[in-house]
Design an enzyme around this catalytic site. Structure first.
Site, PDB file in Angstrom:
ATOM      1  N   GLU A  89       0.873  -1.169   0.000  1.00 17.53           N
ATOM      2  CA  GLU A  89       0.000   0.000   0.000  1.00 17.53           C
ATOM      3  C   GLU A  89       0.910   1.218   0.000  1.00 17.53           C
ATOM      4  O   GLU A  89       1.503   1.563   1.015  1.00 17.53           O
ATOM      5  CB  GLU A  89      -0.903   0.008   1.234  1.00 17.53           C
ATOM      6  CG  GLU A  89      -1.785   1.242   1.347  1.00 17.53           C
ATOM      7  CD  GLU A  89      -2.496   1.332   2.684  1.00 17.53           C
ATOM      8  OE1 GLU A  89      -2.676   2.467   3.177  1.00 17.53           O
ATOM      9  OE2 GLU A  89      -2.869   0.284   3.245  1.00 17.53           O
ATOM     10  N   ARG A  99       1.473  10.182   0.968  1.00 18.44           N
ATOM     11  CA  ARG A  99       1.914  11.095   2.029  1.00 18.44           C
ATOM     12  C   ARG A  99       3.134  11.902   1.621  1.00 18.44           C
ATOM     13  O   ARG A  99       3.616  12.725   2.397  1.00 18.44           O
ATOM     14  CB  ARG A  99       2.244  10.307   3.306  1.00 18.44           C
ATOM     15  CG  ARG A  99       1.087   9.527   3.887  1.00 18.44           C
ATOM     16  CD  ARG A  99       1.514   8.827   5.160  1.00 18.44           C
ATOM     17  NE  ARG A  99       0.533   7.853   5.604  1.00 18.44           N
ATOM     18  CZ  ARG A  99       0.688   7.043   6.643  1.00 18.44           C
ATOM     19  NH1 ARG A  99       1.807   7.119   7.362  1.00 18.44           N
ATOM     20  NH2 ARG A  99      -0.238   6.183   6.972  1.00 18.44           N
ATOM     21  N   LYS A 149     -11.401  -0.394   6.590  1.00 21.72           N
ATOM     22  CA  LYS A 149     -10.153  -0.250   7.333  1.00 21.72           C
ATOM     23  C   LYS A 149     -10.491   0.310   8.716  1.00 21.72           C
ATOM     24  O   LYS A 149     -11.098   1.380   8.812  1.00 21.72           O
ATOM     25  CB  LYS A 149      -9.227   0.702   6.580  1.00 21.72           C
ATOM     26  CG  LYS A 149      -7.972   1.123   7.340  1.00 21.72           C
ATOM     27  CD  LYS A 149      -7.172   2.098   6.485  1.00 21.72           C
ATOM     28  CE  LYS A 149      -5.939   2.607   7.204  1.00 21.72           C
ATOM     29  NZ  LYS A 149      -5.121   3.497   6.347  1.00 21.72           N
TER      30      LYS A 149
END
Length: 218
Positions: free
Chosen positions: A40, A44, A127
């Protein structure tokens, strides 16, 4: 293909924060070598899309985009080759954009109300984030009792020591973690250590793949 099928049976998802696309090829090779060919790649850093693109070029990897916050990032992620999308929270706009594109999406939730919104959007996998800060496995057990049809991918604060307890719960599809792709390992290019930690992590849920992991500090 749904959100869990795309992971190909792998139940630990390495959460990658990498700001140097030039290191992506070596990272991808280490993940494959360690038997955990899933990543993943989080949005960021300014180079996130470039990192994702380089990882996705490895046909042996299943690469998704993480920390996706906007429709535009959904488009960037898919253009770069993301096979799934993960968000830290629940945005109906992001979910629908992924659904329109036919890309599995796993939005972040922390409350029963957010789970109900996810169900309204046609999702059954979410999630749970940030997992440890929100009560960890005890909270998942409570939520699973109310929502037995939901599968969870807890992420946030989970370690190699706590992951097995999460993975043992029937409502947990997978966990997200960064211990095998920690920032210091990536910065130093310690790819053998990444591979070894991936192998040790895989052994947490599939011991037949790595029955003995010698000399590894997970």
């Amino acid at each position: 293909m749904n959100a869990t099928d795309v992971l190909g049976g792998h139940r630990i998802v390495p959460v990658v924060v990498l700001d140097d696309p030039a290191k992506a090829d070596a990272l991808g090779a280490a993940l494959v070598q360690g038997g955990l060919p899933v990543a993943e790649a989080t949005f960021r850093t300014p180079e996130a899309a470039a990192v994702l693109r380089r990882l996705a070029a490895n046909d042996d990897l299943v690469v998704g985009a993480g920390t996706v916050l906007t429709d535009r990032q959904v488009d960037q992620a898919i253009e770069a080759g993301a096979k799934f999308v993960v968000s830290p929270g629940l945005s109906a706009s992001v979910v629908r954009r992924c659904q329109d594109a036919g890309v599995p999406v796993i939005p972040g939730v922390a409350t029963p109300s957010e789970i109900m919104l996810a169900l309204d959007l046609g999702l059954d996998t979410v999630k749970f984030f940030p997992a440890e800060a929100n009560g960890g496995l005890a909270t998942i057990k409570a939520l699973a009792a109310a929502f037995p049809q939901v599968r969870f991918m807890p992420t946030g604060g989970i370690t190699v020591d706590t992951a097995p307890d999460y993975l043992a719960h029937p409502s947990v599809a997978a966990v997200g973690g960064s211990w095998m792709v920690a920032g210091d390992l990536l910065k130093a290019g310690r790819w053998d250590d990444v591979a070894a930690k991936c192998a040790a992590s895989t052994a947490l849920y599939a011991p037949d793949l790595h029955p003995i992991v010698q000399g590894v500090t997970a």
